[in-house]
Scaffold this motif. Structure first.
Motif, short mmCIF file in Angstrom:
data_model
loop_
_atom_site.label_atom_id
_atom_site.label_comp_id
_atom_site.label_asym_id
_atom_site.label_seq_id
_atom_site.Cartn_x
_atom_site.Cartn_y
_atom_site.Cartn_z
N HIS A 9 0.86 -1.19 0.00
CA HIS A 9 0.00 0.00 0.00
C HIS A 9 0.90 1.24 0.00
O HIS A 9 1.35 1.67 1.06
N HIS A 69 1.92 5.20 -2.19
CA HIS A 69 1.42 6.27 -3.05
C HIS A 69 2.59 6.96 -3.72
O HIS A 69 3.40 7.60 -3.04
N HIS A 75 -8.17 1.08 0.26
CA HIS A 75 -8.44 1.99 1.37
C HIS A 75 -9.63 1.52 2.16
O HIS A 75 -10.52 0.92 1.69
ZN LIG Z 1 -3.08 5.01 1.27
#
Ligand SMILES: [Zn+2]
Length: 142
Positions: free
Chosen positions: A20, A22, A142
């Protein structure tokens, strides 16, 4: 089979995987989505050295969890994957934003019924995201 932004790989090719992450996140929210003050090239040029270091440390796959409405950009992800050799996996879905409730959900989704939303995400899964042919692996993490 695992879907990455560059195509399908076998599960054995995943290696060490960050589940996970970004590469980009647009804190402006969905209403200003796509209007970040950076070009795709600037984003890729900024992030590639970090991703190369990540790969040097043994990571082979990164699951990029940025959602539609929060700056997901599959062109950026594809360029990062091509320049680094990392397997990058993207996703579909939208995030209601926790304490930012609704900020990252585009208006067009807020105004769709559940069946239409599901239809749009199935379309992404089958045909690709934003007309790119890049398909996500799963719903939002999420
Ligand atoms: Zn996240």
């Amino acid at each position: 089979m695992i879907r990455t932004v560059l195509g399908e790989i076998q599960p054995a090719e995943l290696g060490i995987t960050l589940m996970h992450e970004h590469i980009i996140w647009d804190w402006n929210g969905a209403e200003k989505n796509g209007r970040v003050p950076y070009s795709k090239k600037e984003i890729v040029d900024t992030m590639v050295p970090y991703l190369i270091e990540l790969k040097r440390l043994g990571c082979q796959t990164l699951v990029e969890a940025t959602t539609y409405g929060a700056g997901r950009d599959v062109d950026v992800l594809k360029a990062c994957a091509m320049r680094t050799g990392l397997h990058i996996i993207t996703n579909c879905g939208a995030w209601d934003g926790g304490k930012y409730r609704g900020k990252f959900i585009p208006d067009e989704i807020k105004n769709m019924d559940a069946n239409k939303i599901a239809e749009a995400w199935v379309q992404e899964f089958q045909a690709g995201i934003d007309g790119t042919g890049i398909r996500q692996v799963s719903s939002s993490l999420h």
